[in-house]
Design a protein around this motif. Structure first.
Motif, short mmCIF file in Angstrom:
data_model
loop_
_atom_site.label_atom_id
_atom_site.label_comp_id
_atom_site.label_asym_id
_atom_site.label_seq_id
_atom_site.Cartn_x
_atom_site.Cartn_y
_atom_site.Cartn_z
N THR A 145 0.94 -1.20 -0.02
CA THR A 145 -0.02 -0.06 0.08
C THR A 145 0.98 1.47 -0.11
O THR A 145 0.47 2.23 -0.81
CB THR A 145 -0.82 0.19 1.39
OG1 THR A 145 -1.63 -1.35 1.23
CG2 THR A 145 -1.86 1.11 1.11
N ILE A 146 1.78 1.04 0.72
CA ILE A 146 2.78 2.50 0.88
C ILE A 146 3.46 2.60 -0.44
O ILE A 146 3.67 3.66 -1.13
CB ILE A 146 3.71 2.29 1.85
CG1 ILE A 146 3.32 2.11 3.26
CG2 ILE A 146 5.01 3.34 1.91
CD1 ILE A 146 4.17 1.61 4.36
N ALA A 147 3.77 1.55 -1.23
CA ALA A 147 4.52 1.66 -2.53
C ALA A 147 3.57 2.13 -3.63
O ALA A 147 3.91 2.98 -4.26
CB ALA A 147 4.98 0.26 -2.75
N GLY A 148 2.15 1.54 -3.56
CA GLY A 148 1.03 2.04 -4.20
C GLY A 148 1.01 3.55 -4.27
O GLY A 148 0.49 4.25 -5.42
N ILE A 149 0.90 4.20 -3.04
CA ILE A 149 0.76 5.49 -2.81
C ILE A 149 1.70 6.31 -3.35
O ILE A 149 1.56 7.44 -4.16
CB ILE A 149 0.66 5.76 -1.23
CG1 ILE A 149 -0.72 5.40 -0.63
CG2 ILE A 149 0.70 7.45 -1.06
CD1 ILE A 149 -0.57 5.42 0.79
N PHE A 150 2.85 5.95 -3.18
CA PHE A 150 4.09 6.76 -3.65
C PHE A 150 4.46 6.55 -5.33
O PHE A 150 5.10 7.30 -5.76
CB PHE A 150 5.32 6.37 -2.84
CG PHE A 150 5.58 7.37 -1.71
CD1 PHE A 150 5.69 8.49 -1.32
CD2 PHE A 150 4.98 6.62 -0.33
CE1 PHE A 150 5.83 9.34 -0.38
CE2 PHE A 150 4.71 7.28 0.72
CZ PHE A 150 5.08 8.72 0.77
N ASN A 151 3.73 5.39 -5.88
CA ASN A 151 4.06 5.35 -7.26
C ASN A 151 2.94 5.89 -8.03
O ASN A 151 2.83 5.65 -9.28
CB ASN A 151 4.42 3.92 -7.73
CG ASN A 151 3.14 2.94 -7.80
OD1 ASN A 151 2.13 3.30 -7.47
ND2 ASN A 151 3.90 1.62 -7.92
N GLY A 152 2.01 6.30 -7.17
CA GLY A 152 0.61 7.10 -7.92
C GLY A 152 -0.35 5.96 -8.23
O GLY A 152 -1.55 6.59 -9.15
N THR A 153 -0.43 4.80 -7.95
CA THR A 153 -1.42 3.87 -8.29
C THR A 153 -2.50 3.98 -7.22
O THR A 153 -3.68 3.48 -7.64
CB THR A 153 -0.81 2.48 -8.50
OG1 THR A 153 -0.28 2.22 -7.40
CG2 THR A 153 0.06 2.53 -9.66
N ILE A 154 -2.29 4.24 -6.27
CA ILE A 154 -3.31 4.54 -5.10
C ILE A 154 -3.48 5.91 -4.66
O ILE A 154 -2.58 6.75 -4.41
CB ILE A 154 -2.88 3.82 -3.62
CG1 ILE A 154 -2.89 2.28 -4.17
CG2 ILE A 154 -4.13 4.17 -2.55
CD1 ILE A 154 -2.58 1.53 -2.95
N THR A 155 -4.61 6.68 -5.08
CA THR A 155 -5.06 7.94 -5.38
C THR A 155 -5.80 8.58 -4.51
O THR A 155 -5.64 9.87 -4.35
CB THR A 155 -5.23 8.43 -6.64
OG1 THR A 155 -6.30 7.81 -7.04
CG2 THR A 155 -4.03 7.92 -7.71
N LYS A 156 -6.44 7.92 -3.64
CA LYS A 156 -7.53 8.33 -2.62
C LYS A 156 -7.33 7.97 -1.18
O LYS A 156 -6.94 6.50 -1.14
CB LYS A 156 -8.97 8.08 -3.23
CG LYS A 156 -9.44 8.84 -4.57
CD LYS A 156 -9.59 10.31 -4.15
CE LYS A 156 -10.31 10.92 -5.34
NZ LYS A 156 -11.73 10.81 -5.43
N GLY A 175 -8.43 13.37 -2.49
CA GLY A 175 -6.96 12.94 -3.17
C GLY A 175 -5.71 12.83 -2.30
O GLY A 175 -5.45 13.64 -1.47
N ILE A 176 -4.95 11.83 -2.74
CA ILE A 176 -3.55 11.72 -1.74
C ILE A 176 -2.57 12.47 -2.54
O ILE A 176 -2.39 12.40 -3.77
CB ILE A 176 -2.99 10.43 -1.82
CG1 ILE A 176 -4.04 9.64 -0.96
CG2 ILE A 176 -1.73 10.25 -1.20
CD1 ILE A 176 -3.74 8.21 -1.13
N THR A 177 -1.52 13.41 -1.91
CA THR A 177 -0.54 14.25 -2.41
C THR A 177 0.59 13.72 -1.79
O THR A 177 1.10 13.90 -0.80
CB THR A 177 -0.53 15.62 -2.34
OG1 THR A 177 -2.02 16.07 -2.72
CG2 THR A 177 0.39 16.28 -2.84
N PRO A 178 1.32 12.65 -2.81
CA PRO A 178 2.53 12.13 -1.91
C PRO A 178 3.66 13.32 -2.27
O PRO A 178 3.79 13.79 -3.53
CB PRO A 178 2.81 10.86 -2.88
CG PRO A 178 1.57 10.94 -3.82
CD PRO A 178 0.89 12.11 -3.76
N VAL A 179 4.44 13.60 -1.24
CA VAL A 179 5.66 14.40 -1.30
C VAL A 179 6.83 13.79 -1.18
O VAL A 179 7.05 12.87 -0.38
CB VAL A 179 5.39 15.47 -0.17
CG1 VAL A 179 6.64 16.52 -0.39
CG2 VAL A 179 3.96 16.19 -0.26
#
Length: 363
Positions: A145-156, A175-179
């Motif tokens: 899940t962490i990887a999906g957030i930071f690679n842009g595939t998990i967006t909400k 929306g999730i904004t990964p920094v």
């Protein structure tokens, strides 16, 4: 097991950076005689992640050595290694060791050719996964899940992968904004090394210091910039040395069947179950972290900042300063100060003994 707390270089910034020498004066006892024979200026550069600890180390060492000035430019790990290679500093701090293929014994301007370098894992700290989400102080997340957030595939934030791991937490349709770090960063290298090892099917670009542009997100320079970007946003998430997490929400990472929050003790535990890298010189103590460990109580998202110096310097002018400063950092006094100021983790007394022997042999 007895432990020494090892912390990395204390720091004041050199020209054009933050001047921290005032911290040293403030921490000392007025008029106290130190009896130190050391004198001169010691210059270093490198990782920005451990700035809280850097201030404390500079304060402690300069208080004990009134005729010494320590200057450290927190320009980031890559910049610190480049500065050391070019001879612009007597030591460096880096959130990763030099890779074996990067080490050319004739490539370090300050070192006698053929004598090699010293790399001590001098500062161990968990990397906190930090976020800003109204009403939520902590979340449980697994590596995929962490990887999906930071690679842009998990967006909400209300994605099923997040919701399923956080029963009872109200997650918004936001929306999730990964920094991520905009500069080359040892913290990024350590964070992506974890993702690569623990979620290889999701994070497919390996361990990298430069963030992949195709993953999007928001870039911010150095640790302070990333923390500011997460703090000032809504629905933001990032990664930073845990000493800089402040009041932001943090993630407990799934290891085996449990979710482990960051702590110095859990960070130390992952180091203790990890081996030294093979094929290194006698004074190169690079650690191969077991990021995919299922051991109970370990926190695998951890960085080790290395203290990097010459085994033998071309100029003997600052050798005593280097040896004195590095010895202070790995002393009980230095490590206790670092632990109090930055929450650094303990490592084994066995590594302390190896490190001290290597420092004593510097010439």
């Amino acid at each position: 097991m007895n432990f020494k707390r090892l912390g990395t270089i204390g720091a004041i910034a050199i020209a054009g950076t933050i001047l921290l020498s005032s911290c040293a004066a403030a921490s000392g006892t007025e008029g106290e005689a130190t009896g130190s024979d050391l004198t001169g200026t010691l210059v270093g550069a490198g990782a920005s992640s451990q700035q809280s600890a850097q201030e404390a180390w500079v304060a402690g060492f300069q208080t004990a050595n009134e005729n010494v000035t320590v200057e450290y430019d927190p320009i980031g790990s890559g910049g610190g290694r480049d500065t050391f290679i070019g001879g612009g500093s007597q030591f460096a701090g880096s959130d990763r060791a030099f890779k074996s293929e990067e080490i050319d014994e004739d490539n370090f301007a300050s070192c006698v050719p053929g004598t090699g370098i010293l790399e001590i894992p001098a500062y161990i700290s968990p990397i906190a996964i930090i976020f800003k989400l109204d009403g939520v102080d902590s979340l449980n997340l697994d590596a995929d899940t962490i990887a999906g957030i930071f690679n842009g595939t998990i967006t909400k934030w209300n994605d099923a992968a997040i919701v399923s791991q956080n029963d009872g937490v109200e997650l918004p349709d936001l929306g999730i904004t990964p920094v991520h770090r905009a500069d080359d960063s040892g913290t990024t290298a350590n964070f992506t090394d974890y993702l690569s090892a623990a979620a290889p099917s999701v994070w497919t670009v390996g361990s990298i210091e430069t963030w992949p542009t195709e993953f999007g997100g928001e870039g911010a320079p150095q640790t302070s910039g990333l923390v500011d970007a997460v703090t000032n946003g809504t629905g933001t998430i990032g990664y930073a040395d845990a000493s800089r997490a402040g009041d932001l929400g943090t993630v407990a990472v799934k290891v085996g069947d449990e979710y482990v929050p960051y702590s110095p003790e859990a960070a130390a535990a992952i180091v203790d179950v990890s081996p030294f890298a093979e094929g290194r010189g006698e004074t190169d103590f690079a650690v191969e972290l077991d990021r995919a460990s299922d051991e109970s109580g370990v926190y695998p998202v951890v960085l080790i900042s290395y203290l990097i110096a010459c085994n033998e310097y071309v100029s003997s002018e600052n050798v005593d300063l280097v040896k004195g400063y590095l010895s202070y950092i790995i002393s009980d006094e230095g490590q206790n100060t670092a632990a109090e100021s930055a929450g650094s983790a303990p490592i084994s007394s066995t590594l302390f003994d190896k490190a001290q022997a290597a420092v004593d042999a510097i010439k």
